[in-house]
Scaffold this motif. Structure first.
Motif, short mmCIF file in Angstrom:
data_model
loop_
_atom_site.label_atom_id
_atom_site.label_comp_id
_atom_site.label_asym_id
_atom_site.label_seq_id
_atom_site.Cartn_x
_atom_site.Cartn_y
_atom_site.Cartn_z
N ARG A 28 -39.94 -64.22 -3.49
CA ARG A 28 -40.70 -65.23 -4.24
C ARG A 28 -40.10 -65.43 -5.63
NH1 ARG A 28 -45.06 -62.48 -1.77
NH2 ARG A 28 -45.53 -61.32 -3.69
N GLU A 29 -39.74 -64.33 -6.28
CA GLU A 29 -39.21 -64.39 -7.64
C GLU A 29 -37.90 -65.18 -7.71
OE1 GLU A 29 -40.50 -62.69 -10.80
OE2 GLU A 29 -42.08 -63.39 -9.43
N VAL A 30 -37.10 -65.16 -6.66
CA VAL A 30 -35.80 -65.84 -6.70
C VAL A 30 -35.83 -67.16 -5.93
CG1 VAL A 30 -34.60 -63.66 -7.00
CG2 VAL A 30 -34.85 -64.61 -4.69
N GLY A 31 -37.02 -67.65 -5.60
CA GLY A 31 -37.16 -68.96 -4.97
C GLY A 31 -36.85 -69.00 -3.50
N GLU A 32 -37.03 -67.87 -2.80
CA GLU A 32 -36.75 -67.81 -1.36
C GLU A 32 -37.96 -67.29 -0.60
OE1 GLU A 32 -34.21 -68.96 0.12
OE2 GLU A 32 -32.60 -69.09 -1.36
N ASP A 33 -39.13 -67.75 -0.94
CA ASP A 33 -40.38 -67.24 -0.37
C ASP A 33 -40.34 -67.20 1.16
OD1 ASP A 33 -42.98 -66.49 0.14
OD2 ASP A 33 -43.90 -68.04 -1.09
N ALA A 34 -40.61 -66.01 1.71
CA ALA A 34 -40.62 -65.84 3.17
C ALA A 34 -41.99 -66.10 3.76
CB ALA A 34 -40.15 -64.44 3.54
N GLY A 35 -42.98 -66.40 2.92
CA GLY A 35 -44.33 -66.62 3.42
C GLY A 35 -44.85 -65.38 4.12
N ASP A 36 -45.54 -65.59 5.23
CA ASP A 36 -46.06 -64.47 6.01
C ASP A 36 -45.18 -64.16 7.22
OD1 ASP A 36 -48.27 -64.06 4.38
OD2 ASP A 36 -49.41 -65.65 5.37
N GLY A 37 -43.96 -64.71 7.24
CA GLY A 37 -43.07 -64.47 8.37
C GLY A 37 -42.67 -63.01 8.46
N PRO A 38 -42.24 -62.58 9.63
CA PRO A 38 -41.90 -61.17 9.83
C PRO A 38 -40.61 -60.76 9.14
CG PRO A 38 -41.34 -62.42 11.79
CD PRO A 38 -42.04 -63.38 10.86
N VAL A 39 -40.53 -59.49 8.79
CA VAL A 39 -39.27 -58.87 8.38
C VAL A 39 -38.85 -58.02 9.57
CG1 VAL A 39 -38.11 -57.33 6.77
CG2 VAL A 39 -39.96 -58.83 5.96
N ALA A 40 -37.85 -58.47 10.30
CA ALA A 40 -37.44 -57.80 11.53
C ALA A 40 -36.29 -56.84 11.27
CB ALA A 40 -37.04 -58.85 12.58
N ALA A 41 -35.89 -56.10 12.29
CA ALA A 41 -34.80 -55.15 12.16
C ALA A 41 -33.89 -55.22 13.39
CB ALA A 41 -35.33 -53.73 11.98
N LEU A 42 -32.59 -55.14 13.15
CA LEU A 42 -31.62 -55.07 14.23
C LEU A 42 -31.66 -53.67 14.87
CD1 LEU A 42 -28.68 -56.88 12.42
CD2 LEU A 42 -30.16 -57.82 14.20
N PRO A 43 -31.05 -53.48 16.03
CA PRO A 43 -31.10 -52.18 16.68
C PRO A 43 -30.67 -51.01 15.80
CG PRO A 43 -30.28 -53.82 18.21
CD PRO A 43 -30.42 -54.51 16.90
N GLY A 44 -29.72 -51.23 14.91
CA GLY A 44 -29.28 -50.16 14.02
C GLY A 44 -30.18 -49.94 12.83
N GLY A 45 -31.24 -50.76 12.70
CA GLY A 45 -32.19 -50.60 11.61
C GLY A 45 -32.01 -51.58 10.46
N ARG A 46 -30.95 -52.38 10.50
CA ARG A 46 -30.72 -53.32 9.39
C ARG A 46 -31.78 -54.41 9.38
NH1 ARG A 46 -24.88 -55.90 8.03
NH2 ARG A 46 -25.40 -56.84 6.02
N PRO A 47 -32.46 -54.64 8.24
CA PRO A 47 -33.50 -55.67 8.21
C PRO A 47 -32.90 -57.07 8.14
CG PRO A 47 -33.27 -54.69 6.04
CD PRO A 47 -32.36 -53.92 6.96
N TYR A 48 -33.65 -58.03 8.65
CA TYR A 48 -33.25 -59.43 8.53
C TYR A 48 -34.50 -60.30 8.60
CZ TYR A 48 -33.90 -60.16 13.59
OH TYR A 48 -34.43 -60.28 14.85
#
Length: 230
Positions: free
Chosen positions: A69-89
């Motif tokens: 939000r602070e940098v103008g890229e608000d994700a809203g209530d969307g999920p923060v997912a993770a790849l099989p190795g654990g990397r978030p996206y």
């Protein structure tokens, strides 16, 4: 069960911007969860986790949402997912790299526009001679080993935060052998395998934090593309 309303007057900070489009932030778990609203998606994802792990999970993702939000890229209530190795996206946001870290009651988050990022926070802890010599150049390991306990812990934590941030930026964790990333003792910036990193030491962060990011490839000039043909 009732929950205490977040005190938004105590929002975490400061947001650091070591490069264009790269931002990161670190704060205590309690500071984050006491000042910021927790997304329903994150609360659902943390259900069933042990209390200590749930706190890390909620604080890291809540801090990431605040940073977005602070940098103008608000994700809203969307999920923060993770790849099989654990990397978030962030699903549906392929041009936005994100990274998370947690250490003994602290969390950190990073965002990169058009590039991958890695962030790491390290609360200083006891470190043995074997680990010093695994992660540090021989001369630097000797310097750290001769320091008083508190200074040795802090110096090593700064080195290892950079090493972890670098391997995270290329999508790896311990499989990326972070201890092989060369980090000169006392350095604040550097490069490794096409990754740039920053480890501020200005007192703005109470614990060592490092951020690393990939460098986008330079665009090919149009005249070169025309010569190359289809």
């Amino acid at each position: 069960m009732s929950r205490t309303a977040p005190d938004r007057s105590r929002a975490p900070g400061p947001v650091r911007t070591p490069a264009d489009g790269v931002h990161h932030l670190a704060a205590r778990n309690a500071e984050v969860l006491g000042a910021l609203p927790v997304a329903a998606a994150d609360r659902a994802a943390a259900a069933g986790l042990p209390p200590w792990r749930a706190a890390e999970h909620l604080a890291s993702r809540t801090l990431l949402r605040f940073l977005l939000r602070e940098v103008g890229e608000d994700a809203g209530d969307g999920p923060v997912a993770a790849l099989p190795g654990g990397r978030p996206y962030l699903p549906g946001r392929p041009g936005l790299g994100v990274s998370l870290s947690h250490s003994s009651g602290w969390v950190a988050a990073a965002v990169g526009r058009g590039r991958d990022v890695g962030v790491d926070v390290q609360v200083p802890a006891a470190v043995g001679d074997r680990l010093l010599r695994l992660c540090c150049a021989p001369g630097d390991a000797d310097v750290l080993a001769a320091l008083p306990e508190e200074a040795r812990r802090s110096g090593f934590a700064r080195v290892f935060a950079v090493q972890e941030a670098c391997v995270k930026a290329v999508g790896k964790g311990f499989s990326g052998r972070p201890w092989t990333v060369p980090v000169p003792l006392g350095a604040r910036t550097g490069t490794w395998n096409g990754v740039r990193w920053s480890a501020p030491r200005d007192g703005g962060d109470a614990v060592p934090v490092a951020c690393a990011w990939t460098v986008p490839a330079a665009p090919v000039p149009e005249r070169v593309r025309r010569r190359a043909g289809p």
